[in-house]
Write an enzyme that holds these catalytic residues in place. Structure first.
Site, short mmCIF file in Angstrom:
data_model
loop_
_atom_site.label_atom_id
_atom_site.label_comp_id
_atom_site.label_asym_id
_atom_site.label_seq_id
_atom_site.Cartn_x
_atom_site.Cartn_y
_atom_site.Cartn_z
N ASP A 173 30.83 50.91 73.60
CA ASP A 173 29.85 51.19 72.54
C ASP A 173 28.56 50.40 72.77
O ASP A 173 27.53 50.70 72.18
CB ASP A 173 30.43 50.79 71.17
CG ASP A 173 30.72 52.00 70.30
OD1 ASP A 173 30.21 53.09 70.61
OD2 ASP A 173 31.45 51.84 69.30
N GLN A 231 35.79 52.52 65.46
CA GLN A 231 34.86 53.38 64.73
C GLN A 231 34.27 52.62 63.53
O GLN A 231 35.00 52.05 62.72
CB GLN A 231 35.60 54.64 64.26
CG GLN A 231 34.71 55.65 63.56
CD GLN A 231 33.61 56.23 64.47
OE1 GLN A 231 33.85 56.56 65.63
NE2 GLN A 231 32.39 56.33 63.95
N LYS A 238 34.84 62.84 69.63
CA LYS A 238 34.97 61.97 70.81
C LYS A 238 36.25 62.33 71.57
O LYS A 238 36.27 62.39 72.80
CB LYS A 238 34.99 60.50 70.38
CG LYS A 238 33.61 60.01 69.94
CD LYS A 238 33.64 58.70 69.19
CE LYS A 238 32.25 58.41 68.60
NZ LYS A 238 32.21 57.26 67.69
#
Ligand code: NAP
Length: 302
Positions: free
Chosen positions: A129, A106, A62
């Site tokens: 997200d 995460q 990422k």
């Protein structure tokens, strides 16, 4: 539906997720450049607790993508023992920070932390997200909002290939909140119009369902779950699964594979995604797009 392409020795078209992802990242880079001209540098804060090897490699990917796309990354690595209160305090701080446009924690989180509390603490305007209940609600209601990256990546991949989706019999194998459920919702939205069946561990005679699918999407996280006999001839097969299978022939001691038994499945399908190189790169490309959208919206709001 896509014509059957398999005739004896000819196998499925291998879907190149890397190529489509590169195109989408270039589009994101062009939008990032426009924002930078206005003095806005799109910035994603990536929070990682602990040192899980898979999470570390996702986070690095990422961060590389952010750099390549001309965006900023705020890399926040914390010990696995970080308390929930400290993590929530950090999120509150990132929510207030006007130079941070997106926040990504995460997953998976260590067991002592309640994932739902953490996700709900993120400002929905920074929920790149797409896991916050507000984003999930918007998705289900068909309203604009952040789409979760992997489901969105699957949809974009299908659309880029011009696979007919309206009315297509689609089976989603998996019902997690992160992949299966949002994917099924997204595909059954009116503007996509697929007819979606969701399968899970409670499904009786799984193969009877998968064999009916024009589009079969496997997101179960079980290597080899989908065998060629479960696939209708000419179906489009999208493999979301990422599994580590022990392999002493590999330097790292394992190899990555999806949920689909690739080689025989490729002789039955019309299109198929490889693992790696299929859905994975699309997930990151869609994340970049969400960060841009967050920065554009926050920039417009001043
Ligand atoms: P998850 O939370 O473990 O969910 C797996 C789902 O599959 C569950 O709904 C489960 O059913 C179902 N399932 C498992 N075994 C099954 C079986 N034998 N028969 C029928 N259904 C079965 O996993 P996830 O987070 O959704 O992720 C799924 C896979 O996608 C994993 O391999 C993950 O690594 C991968 N992934 C890839 C990307 C990417 O970018 N490529 C992104 C995210 C995830 P129940 O609900 O009944 O338990």
């Amino acid at each position: 539906m896509v014509p059957v392409r398999y005739t004896g020795a000819v196998s499925a078209i291998r879907i190149n997720g890397k190529e489509t992802a590169r195109k989408k990242r270039e589009e994101a880079a062009a939008r990032a450049a426009l924002l930078r001209e206005r003095g806005i540098v799109p910035c994603l804060a990536v929070v990682l607790l602990g040192e899980d090897p898979a999470s570390l490699s996702y986070v690095s990917a990422k961060e590389r993508a952010l750099e390549e796309t001309g965006m900023a990354g705020r890399d926040i690595r914390l010990p696995a023992e970080t308390s929930e209160e400290d993590l929530l305090a950090l999120i509150a701080e990132l929510n207030r920070d006007t130079t941070v446009h997106g926040i990504l924690v995460q997953l998976p989180l260590p067991g002592h932390i309640t994932g739902d509390r953490v996700i709900t603490a993120i400002d929905p305007r920074k929920d790149v997200d797409g896991f916050h209940p507000v984003s999930v609600g918007n998705l289900v209601l068909g309203r604009p909002g952040f789409l979760p990256c992997t489901p969105h990546g699957v949809l974009v991949l299908l659309q880029e290939l011009e696979i007919p989706l309206s009315g297509a019999r689609t089976v989603v194998l998996g019902r997690s909140n992160l992949v299966g459920k949002p994917l099924a919702n997204l595909l059954s939205r009116r503007e996509v119009n697929a007819t979606v069946t969701i399968c899970h561990t409670g499904t009786r005679d799984l193969a009877a369902h998968t064999r009916e699918a024009d589009i079969l999407i496997a997101a179960a996280g079980r290597a080899g779950l989908v065998t060629a006999d479960m696939i209708k001839e000419g179906a489009v097969v999208i493999d979301v699964g990422v599994n580590r299978v022990p392999d002493s022939g590999m330097k790292r001691g394992y190899r990555l594979c999806g949920d689909v038994d690739f080689v025989p499945a490729a002789e039955k399908a019309s299109y198929i995604t490889p693992v790696p190189g299929g859905v994975g790169p699309m997930t990151i490309a869609m994340l970049m797009q969400n960060v841009i959208e967050a920065a554009e919206a926050q920039g417009a709001a001043g």
